[in-house]
Structures are given as C-alpha cells and as structure tokens.
Scaffold this motif. Structure first.
Motif, PDB file in Angstrom:
ATOM      1  N   UNK A  27     -33.491  15.445  27.126  1.00 34.49           N
ATOM      2  CA  UNK A  27     -33.448  14.873  25.783  1.00 34.49           C
ATOM      3  C   UNK A  27     -32.157  15.245  25.080  1.00 34.49           C
ATOM      4  N   UNK A  28     -31.591  14.292  24.342  1.00 37.27           N
ATOM      5  CA  UNK A  28     -30.360  14.541  23.586  1.00 37.27           C
ATOM      6  C   UNK A  28     -30.616  14.149  22.132  1.00 37.27           C
ATOM      7  N   UNK A  29     -31.181  15.064  21.343  1.00 36.59           N
ATOM      8  CA  UNK A  29     -31.597  14.759  19.970  1.00 36.59           C
ATOM      9  C   UNK A  29     -30.434  14.791  18.968  1.00 36.59           C
ATOM     10  N   UNK A  30     -29.536  13.818  19.120  1.00 37.30           N
ATOM     11  CA  UNK A  30     -28.341  13.772  18.264  1.00 37.30           C
ATOM     12  C   UNK A  30     -28.178  12.383  17.670  1.00 37.30           C
ATOM     13  N   UNK A  31     -27.850  12.310  16.402  1.00 36.76           N
ATOM     14  CA  UNK A  31     -27.303  11.091  15.817  1.00 36.76           C
ATOM     15  C   UNK A  31     -26.196  11.471  14.849  1.00 36.76           C
ATOM     16  N   UNK A  51     -32.472  10.711  27.373  1.00 38.99           N
ATOM     17  CA  UNK A  51     -32.958   9.908  26.256  1.00 38.99           C
ATOM     18  C   UNK A  51     -32.335  10.434  24.973  1.00 38.99           C
ATOM     19  N   UNK A  52     -31.668   9.501  24.252  1.00 45.44           N
ATOM     20  CA  UNK A  52     -31.070   9.862  22.965  1.00 45.44           C
ATOM     21  C   UNK A  52     -32.072   9.676  21.853  1.00 45.44           C
ATOM     22  N   UNK A  53     -31.585   9.961  20.672  1.00 49.24           N
ATOM     23  CA  UNK A  53     -30.192  10.012  20.323  1.00 49.24           C
ATOM     24  C   UNK A  53     -29.631   8.616  20.108  1.00 49.24           C
ATOM     25  N   UNK A  54     -28.541   8.526  19.299  1.00 49.95           N
ATOM     26  CA  UNK A  54     -27.898   7.244  19.073  1.00 49.95           C
ATOM     27  C   UNK A  54     -26.855   6.990  20.150  1.00 49.95           C
ATOM     28  N   UNK A  55     -26.135   5.870  20.026  1.00 46.49           N
ATOM     29  CA  UNK A  55     -25.191   5.481  21.054  1.00 46.49           C
ATOM     30  C   UNK A  55     -24.007   6.399  21.198  1.00 46.49           C
ATOM     31  N   UNK A  56     -23.818   7.327  20.265  1.00 44.89           N
ATOM     32  CA  UNK A  56     -22.703   8.272  20.360  1.00 44.89           C
ATOM     33  C   UNK A  56     -22.919   9.315  21.446  1.00 44.89           C
ATOM     34  N   UNK A 108     -14.864   8.976  16.366  1.00 49.15           N
ATOM     35  CA  UNK A 108     -15.980   9.068  17.304  1.00 49.15           C
ATOM     36  C   UNK A 108     -17.262   8.698  16.571  1.00 49.15           C
ATOM     37  N   UNK A 109     -17.874   7.608  16.980  1.00 44.12           N
ATOM     38  CA  UNK A 109     -19.136   7.159  16.399  1.00 44.12           C
ATOM     39  C   UNK A 109     -19.783   6.178  17.353  1.00 44.12           C
ATOM     40  N   UNK A 110     -20.885   5.586  16.936  1.00 47.93           N
ATOM     41  CA  UNK A 110     -21.616   4.695  17.836  1.00 47.93           C
ATOM     42  C   UNK A 110     -20.848   3.424  18.164  1.00 47.93           C
ATOM     43  N   UNK A 111     -19.909   3.028  17.326  1.00 39.99           N
ATOM     44  CA  UNK A 111     -19.160   1.788  17.550  1.00 39.99           C
ATOM     45  C   UNK A 111     -17.942   1.984  18.440  1.00 39.99           C
TER      46      UNK A 111
END
Length: 301
Positions: free
Chosen positions: A26-30, A111-116, A149-152
């Motif tokens: 698990x990668x609990x980051x946003x 499993x995230x987490x957002x796309x970053x 550095x972000x989801x985009x």
C-alpha cells in the motif's frame, strides 16, 4: 484490531524471500492539492477491507491459474510510511520499498494513493529493468507540459529522467475534459504512443494487438488508474470522467493483456471519501486480483 491484509494473505516476512513471487504494497500518499477531492491516501486500507469480499478461486480460469494467490505465494507488506502532501520525504520511502521487493525477487502489486505515487516506483523498477516500458491505462495522460511533481506530470518527469522507453510505452484511455489544451499532442511529442478513449473504443482488439506488437517481450510496468472506469461504477476516484469502461469491459481488457512480460503493477486513485457504496474500493480489489493473475501468467516469472 489486527491488520487486515489483502484477501487475508500472509504478511510479508523475511522467510518469504524466495518463496513468494509477488507482494502487495500500500502507498497511502496523495499530493493534497486537489480543490475538493483529497483522500486517496486512504485508498489502500479501503481496498484491503473490500478485498475480503473476494474468494481466491476463479470459477472459470480460462487458461489462468485457478488460484493466482497460491500460484504466486502472495504476501502483503503493509503500507509505506508516507507523509501525504510531502513529496520530498515520501518519494525516497516509496522508491526504497519497491526496490526492496524487487531485490527479493518479488513482483510488486501496489495500491495508491494518487497518480503521483507512480514516479518513485518507476525509479526503483528502472534499476532492475533498464529496458522498461509502461502501459498506462487512465482517463488522463498524466503527461502535461508543466513544471514540478504532481499527478499531472508523472510521465513528463519519467521521460526527462529516462526511466522508460517512450516509443514502446502507451497511454490508453484519455477522455473527458482537462484544464489545459494540447495534452495529447504533448504526450506524443515526447514519444509516447497515446491512444485516446475514442480510438480505443472504436477498435479494442486492434489496439491490444498494437500494444502487444510494439511492446513485445520488454519488461512492462502496468499503471492502472481507476478513473478509466465510468463514475457510475467507480465514483470514488480523484478525477472522474463520464463515458468510461464498465467493470466487465475493464476486466476483459486486463485479461486480454495476459502473456506480456509484467514486472510491476500499480493500481491507484481510489478516494474513499467520495466512494458511494464503496463500490470503487471493491472494484479496485478485483482489479488487483486480475493483476495477480497476470503476474502468475508472466513468462519471466
């Protein structure tokens, strides 16, 4: 209350080295920068809770292992100790966790987490697979002409850091609206094979055949964003877009990829705070099981 692992598989221990071919992480980051949808940091725990609805045996394996969990000796390594909103502190921790799994001979199923969360994972996988390619299934390219550095900007930075072969990598499924013009063209200018949803929908079999031909036997990092699904079945995502896949279509797409040389799996953007009926978390748990089946069918594994 004891820790709930994915589908109640054993926790990862040192004894699992060599015995387990794949490991859930698990990668609990946003990033915490979305105007009003913050919460994908809670995605991993939600997916684990709803994975208890799944059973290990496929009723109709159709050439797959009937029980991919047993075939892989799947274990769960828990969550990376991330610091949501703090990329400088979290990225090295994510990269190190993935590097450790690969060094132990395990295929990461994260499993995230957002796309970053994808960029630090790519950094780790690249060390073990220099000729890496990416298959990115998402309603957005995450390849924007922006700084930082972000989801985009995940795959913009990945290209700059030479973490993958863009000319054999794919972005599949872009649709809906976005906050700036020209995103498909920019992704193509970097060398990526960009397949918008309209093109995929018009010829799904042809698209999959093209992916197989272009990727060949190269090691593949599968990045699967849950917003590829329509919000009617997956409302709890960071950036929903109408007109996406239904669950039957999404599962069929994953199964059609069997036999590619997958070396890492990344399922992301479940946001429990917006997950009406918690259907997205359950669907993501199912996607992860399909990823385990793909891992079990990977030739190099």
């Amino acid at each position: 209350m004891s820790f709930v692992t994915y589908m109640n598989v054993p926790m990862k221990t040192d004894a699992a080295r060599g015995a387990s071919r794949a490991c859930v992480l698990g990668i609990p980051f946003d990033c915490g920068t979305h105007p009003f949808r913050v919460g994908s940091r809670e995605g991993p725990d939600a997916i684990r809770r709803h994975s208890r609805l799944l059973r290990p045996f496929f009723v109709d394996p159709q050439g797959r292992p009937a029980n991919p969990l047993a075939a892989l000796g799947l274990v769960d390594a828990g969550n990376v100790d991330c610091h949501p909103g703090d990329i400088a502190r979290s990225y090295p921790l994510i990269e190190r966790a993935i590097d450790d799994l690969l060094a132990a001979g395990m295929t990461p199923v994260t499993m995230g987490g957002d796309g970053a969360v994808t960029l630090p994972q790519l950094r780790a996988v690249k060390k073990h697979h220099p000729d890496l390619v990416v298959l990115h299934i998402d309603a957005h390219t995450d390849t924007y002409d922006l700084d930082g550095f972000n989801t985009a900007t995940t795959f913009t930075r990945a290209s700059e850091e030479r973490l993958l072969d863009e000319h054999r990598s794919f972005h599949v499924g872009a649709r809906g609206t976005t906050f700036m013009d020209g995103v498909l063209g920019f992704g193509r200018s970097l060398g990526y094979n960009v397949v918008p949803f309209s093109e995929f929908e018009a010829d799904r079999e042809g698209c999959i055949a093209r992916i197989r031909e272009r990727i060949g036997k190269r090691p593949v990092y599968l990045c699967f964003d849950m917003d590829i699904f329509d919000p009617s079945c997956a409302p709890g995502v960071c950036t929903p877009e109408w007109g996406g896949l239904n669950p039957k279509e999404g599962i069929a797409l994953l199964r059609a990829l069997a036999g590619l040389n997958f070396v890492s799996f990344d399922v992301n953007t479940v946001s429990p705070a917006q997950d009406v009926g918690e259907t997205t978390a359950f669907l993501a748990a199912t996607v992860m099981l399909e990823c385990c089946a793909l891992a079990a069918q990977t030739p190099s594994r």
